[in-house]
Design an enzyme around this catalytic site. Structure first.
Site, short mmCIF file in Angstrom:
data_model
loop_
_atom_site.label_atom_id
_atom_site.label_comp_id
_atom_site.label_asym_id
_atom_site.label_seq_id
_atom_site.Cartn_x
_atom_site.Cartn_y
_atom_site.Cartn_z
N ARG A 336 0.83 -1.21 0.00
CA ARG A 336 0.00 0.00 0.00
C ARG A 336 0.87 1.26 0.00
NH1 ARG A 336 -2.06 -3.86 -0.87
NH2 ARG A 336 -3.86 -4.88 0.09
N TRP A 475 -9.45 -5.88 11.46
CA TRP A 475 -9.32 -5.42 10.07
C TRP A 475 -9.73 -3.96 9.91
CZ3 TRP A 475 -12.89 -3.49 6.67
CH2 TRP A 475 -12.50 -3.41 5.33
N ASP A 477 -9.36 -0.64 11.20
CA ASP A 477 -8.51 0.11 12.13
C ASP A 477 -9.25 1.23 12.85
OD1 ASP A 477 -6.37 -1.46 11.38
OD2 ASP A 477 -5.70 -0.08 9.83
#
Length: 787
Positions: A336, A475, A477
C-alpha cells in the site's frame, strides 16, 4: 459519461477524452523500479522503496492537479507555438488538439495531433533494468517542411520522501547536478549516512541545450504548462548546485512533408558517466528498444496465462483475464506504499495487506510468493503476534521490532493461516513447513511452528465472552475495540484459521496437533453460539464497556457487513442462520453500487466506538461501500449456493461495469478502488476513491475464480465447484496447476447454476468435485455438467 474503452486484444484501456474526472493512472516496472504515470503524463518514480528511494517528485493534492510528471514538449521554431505530447501540462484547447492515451500492461502511450504534427510518446520500464525508456515519434502530416524542437522535463526528488516534503532548510542545498557531453544529465546528491543516490537522463539524439535547475527551465511565477525555456526556444544550460533539480534536454530537427523522426530519452538509476553512457550506447539502436518492449509484453503474457476464462459476461472476462490480475501483481509488488493516494510514507509491507495480496498471484508466481511469505514470517514475534508492517530491505532481528502492547492487532498474525495454506495447496511444497525462519524479536522456528504460535497467541487473548480481544484493532482500524473490547470478526477469522490448520495437520498426520486445536475450535464455537447472534444478524463485537457493537440495541449503526460474510466463510453456524444473516445484508446494506459497510451511518461522534464515527456518512469507514468487504459477500453467497446474488454483488462494484457511468464513478474503470461513496452521503453516492493498491484486487480475483467459477486448489488436486447465475449456459477456463494445463468446460443445461452432476477428466468420469493430481496428464480436458 464514457471517457474510453477496453481493447482486450491489445490488453489496453484507451482514453479518448483526457479530461477524466480524476487522474487515471498506470504502473510501470516489474521488480525494483516502479513508475506511476497518469493519463496526462503526471506521476513519479522510485527505486525499491517509495519512502527512501524516491527518484521523481510529485505534488500530492495540488492545484493544478496532476503535477509534475514525465513531460515532452514540442515547439514550432518558426512561429514559437508549443504544445505537449500529452494533453497536459500545456493543455491546448481540445477543439484544435487531439489526444489519445493508451494504458497497457507496463507501458503507457500518448498519441497527439496538432497543427499538422502527429506524435506518439511511449513510456515503459524494461523488465530487468532500473530505467525508463521514453520513445517519441514525430510525423509531419502537412505539406510544408517544419522546424521543430523537443524538450523533456522531469523533476528530481531528493530520494527520501519525508525529507523532500519537509526539510527544506537542508534538502534544497544538497544536489550536485552535472552534464556530460554525450547528452546525459547527471543527478547526484549527498545524504546522511553516506548515501550517494544517483540518477540520469540521456538523449540518443544530439542535444542542443539543457537545464538541470527548475527555476531556470520554468521561470519565475510560471508552471509546467508555460515553461520559459520552451517559450524562449532554448534552455539556459543551467547546472544546479542546490535548489530544485530537473532534467530538461532539447533536440532540434526539421521534418519534410510525410517524414517521421524518432527520439529516445532514457531516465533511470545509476552513475551517469558509466551506466548512463552504457544505456545511451545500448539503446542507440531502435531495434534494441523494440526487443525490450517485446520482452515486457512476453513477461505479462506469461503471468496472465495461468488463468483465463470465457464466460457470458464480457466485463468479467476483461477484468479476470487482464486488469484484475495485473492489479494483483501491482499490489503484490508495492503493498500500500505508493499511489496517487498514498504518498509513500507507509513503506514496506503491510502485514495483513501483503498476506492477502499473495492470494491473487500465488497461481502465477508461487516462487515469489514463497519468498514474500518468508519476509512476512520474519515479521512475526516469538510470542505469536506480528508487526503491523515490515520492511524487508532493512529488517534485522531484535527487540526493536517488538511493538508496544497497545499497537498489537488482533488479526495480523492470523492471515498467515490463510496465505501459507493457499501456497501449499497451489504448489504441494510441504517442505516449506520445515523451513527454519527467524522471529522478528528473537529465536527461530519452523514455518509449521510459526503457524501454531499464531494460533496460541490468539487463544491467549480472549475477552469476557470468550471471544477474541480486539487489541489495537482488527481489520477495521477505525473501530475502537481496545481494553476488554472483543472482535467477533477476528473471532470468525480465528475460526477459519483453526479450521485451515486442523485440516493441514490432519493431512500431514499430525493428529495430536489437530486434536489440540479442535478443542480450541469447539470452545470458541460455544462462545459464538452464546454471544455472537443478535436475532437477525451477527454482532460486530463488544465494546470495552460491555455494550454490543453492531446490534439492534446499539447506538446509531445496527449492522456491519463483515460479521455476516465471515460467519459464512468460517461456517460458524447452521445454514439457515447464515442465510438469515446474508438476507439481512441484502435488505439493509446492498445498493446498486455495492454493499455498504455498516448501516445506518454514524452521524454523531461516539468516543468509545472510535474514529469510524468521525467520517461523514457514506465515506471511508462510515457506511461507504468498502470494495474489499464486498468480495467477501460474493464468496459468502457462492458458498450458500446463491449464484445469482453472488454475481449481482460482484458486478455491483465491478469497475468495468462503470465504464459508461465514469462521470459518476470517477476512478479508473479498469482497476478496483478501495471504496465507493455510500448511499447516505448527501451528494456523491457511487463515487469511487483510492484506486489500485487495495486488498480488493486479490480478493476479487479469488471471489470470481475460486467461488463463482469455482476452481480452487486443494492439497491433492483441483476443486471444481461452480456457483454461477442460473441463466448462464456455461463457461470455459484454462488453468495451470502444478505443471499441468487444464481446459475446463462447464455446461449448465438445467439452469441450476450449481451442483456438479457429472465431471470427466480426459473422458473418464471422476466422482465428487476434486480432480486428483495423480490422475492429471500434462494436457487435460475437464468436462463438467451442473445439475
Amino acid at each position: 459519461m464514457r471517457y474510453g474503452y477496453f481493447d482486450n486484444e491489445k490488453r489496453e484501456y484507451i482514453i479518448l477524452n483526457p479530461v477524466t474526472p480524476m487522474s487515471w493512472v498506470n504502473y510501470l516496472g516489474t521488480a525494483d523500479y516502479c513508475g506511476i504515470i497518469s493519463n496526462n503524463a503526471a506521476g513519479y518514480a522510485f527505486y525499491k522503496s517509495a519512502k527512501t528511494g524516491r527518484l521523481l517528485r510529485f505534488r500530492f493534492n495540488s492545484i493544478p492537479m496532476d503535477r509534475p510528471g514525465r513531460y515532452v514538449y514540442l515547439r514550432d521554431n518558426t512561429d514559437g507555438d508549443y504544445w505537449s505530447a500529452s494533453w497536459q501540462p500545456v493543455g491546448k484547447p481540445l477543439s484544435v488538439y487531439k489526444n489519445i492515451c493508451r494504458h497497457g500492461l507496463g507501458y503507457t502511450v500518448f498519441e497527439s495531433e496538432y497543427k499538422g504534427i502527429k506524435s506518439e510518446f511511449r513510456v515503459f520500464v524494461p523488465v530487468d533494468r532500473p530505467i525508463e525508456l521514453w520513445e517519441v515519434e514525430v510525423t509531419n502530416t502537412g505539406s510544408e517542411e517544419r522546424d521543430l524542437s523537443l524538450f523533456t522535463y522531469a523533476e528530481w526528488c531528493f530520494w527520501h520522501m519525508d525529507q523532500d516534503l519537509t526539510n527544506f532548510q537542508y534538502i534544497l542545498y544538497t544536489c550536485r547536478m552535472g552534464y556530460l557531453e554525450e547528452g546525459i544529465i547527471d543527478y547526484s546528491i549527498r545524504l546522511w549516512p553516506n548515501q550517494r543516490p544517483q540518477g540520469f537522463m540521456a538523449s540518443v539524439l544530439p542535444v542542443v541545450s539543457f537545464d538541470t535547475d527548475r527555476e531556470a527551465f520554468i521561470g519565475l511565477y510560471r508552471h509546467e504548462g508555460n515553461p520559459e525555456a520552451v517559450e524562449r526556444g532554448v534552455c539556459a544550460n543551467s547546472l544546479a548546485q542546490g535548489g530544485n533539480p530537473c532534467a530538461a534536454l532539447q533536440n532540434r530537427f526539421t521534418l519534410k512533408p510525410g517524414e517521421t523522426k524518432y527520439a529516445l530519452f532514457i531516465l533511470g538509476i545509476g552513475d551517469a558517466a558509466t551506466y548512463g553512457v552504457e544505456c545511451r550506447r545500448r539503446y542507440a539502436r531502435r531495434e534494441q528498444v523494440a526487443a525490450e518492449f517485446q520482452k515486457l509484453q512476453d513477461y505479462w503474457a506469461e503471468r496472465l496465462a495461468h488463468f483465463t476464462c470465457a464466460t457470458p459476461s464480457a466485463e468479467l472476462d476483461t477484468m479476470v483475464n487482464i486488469w484484475n490480475q495485473y492489479q494483483c501483481h501491482t499490489t503484490f509488488n508495492w503493498s500500500r506504499s505508493a499511489s496517487f493516494n498514498e504518498a509513500g510514507g507507509r513503506d514496506g509491507l503491510g502485514y495483513r495487506d501483503t498476506n492477502q495480496d499473495t492470494l491473487g498471484v500465488v497461481h502465477a508466481i508461487p516462487d515469489l510468493v514463497r519468498d514474500k511469505l518468508v519476509d512476512l514470517l520474519k515479521g512475526q514475534l516469538s510470542f505469536g503476534a506480528a508487526m503491523h508492517s515490515v520492511q524487508p530491505l532493512t529488517w534485522t532481528q531484535g527487540a526493536h521490532n517488538v511493538p508496544e502492547e497497545s499497537r498489537i492487532f488482533s488479526d495480523d498474525h492470523l492471515w498467515l493461516l490463510i496465505s501459507v495454506p493457499a501456497y501449499l495447496k497451489e504448489t504441494g511444497d510441504f517442505d516449506f513447513l520445515n523451513l527454519m525462519v527467524p522471529y522478528a524479536d528473537e529465536g527461530t522456528a519452523s514455518v509449521y511452528d510459526h503457524l501454531k504460535q499464531a494460533l496460541e497467541f490468539s487463544w491467549s487473548k480472549r475477552g469476557p465472552h470468550g471471544l477474541l480481544l480486539g487489541l489495537a484493532a482488527d481489520w477495521n482500524d477505525c473501530l475502537n475495540l481496545k481494553g476488554k473490547g472483543e472482535s467477533i470478526w477476528s473471532t470468525f477469522l480465528y475460526c477459519l484459521a483453526l479450521d485451515e490448520f486442523i485440516t493441514l495437520a490432519s493431512y500431514l498426520g499430525q493428529e495430536a496437533d489437530a486434536a489440540h486445536f479442535r478443542q480450541y475450535r469447539q470452545a470458541i464455537q460455544e462462545s459464538i453460539d452464546r454471544y455472537a447472534w443478535d436475532g437477525k444478524w451477527f454482532l460486530r463485537g463488544y465494546l470495552d464497556s460491555g455494550k454490543k457493537l453492531g446490534g439492534q440495541e446499539s447506538e446509531q449503526t445496527k449492522i456491519f457487513l463483515n460479521s455476516q460474510t465471515w460467519a459464512v466463510i468460517a461456517r460458524v453456524a447452521a445454514e439457515d442462520r447464515l442465510k438469515q444473516a446474508m438476507d439481512s445484508v441484502q435488505e439493509l446494506l446492498a445498493t446498486e453500487h455495492g454493499i455498504i459497510k455498516n448501516y445506518p451511518a454514524y452521524r454523531e461522534h461516539i468516543l468509545e466506538v472510535g474514529a469510524v464515527t468521525d467520517f461523514p456518512p457514506g465515506l471511508k469507514e462510515n457506511a461507504a461501500i468498502f470494495c474489499h468487504t464486498n468480495t467477501w459477500a460474493v464468496i459468502a453467497e457462492a458458498l450458500l449456493g446463491r449464484g445469482d446474488r453472488a454475481f449481482a454483488y460482484y458486478r455491483s462494484f465491478l469497475p468495468a461495469a462503470k465504464n459508461d457511468r465514469a462521470d459518476v464513478y470517477t476512478m479508473e474503470p479498469y482497476v478496483y478502488a478501495q471504496f465507493i461513496t455510500g448511499k447516505e452521503h448527501p451528494q456523491y453516492f457511487g463515487r469511487a476513491r483510492n484506486s489500485w493498491l487495495t486488498g480488493t484486487a486479490a480478493w476479487s480475483f479469488v471471489a470470481v475464480s475460486q467461488y463463482i467459477l469455482g476452481i480452487r486448489p486443494a492439497y491433492d488436486g483441483l476443486v471444481i465447484d461452480p456457483v454461477i447465475p442460473q441463466d448462464w449456459p456455461g463457461f470455459e477456463v484454462t488453468r495451470r496447476f502444478r505443471g499441468k494445463k487444464l481446459t475446463i468446460k462447464v455446461r449448465n443445461p438445467h439452469r441450476t447454476g450449481r451442483g456438479v452432476a457429472e465431471m470427466k477428466l480426459n473422458g473418464k468420469i471422476i466422482p465428487g468435485k476434486v480432480i486428483p493430481l495423480a490422475q492429471m496428464q500434462n494436457e487435460n480436458l475437464v468436462e463438467v455438467v451442473l445439475g
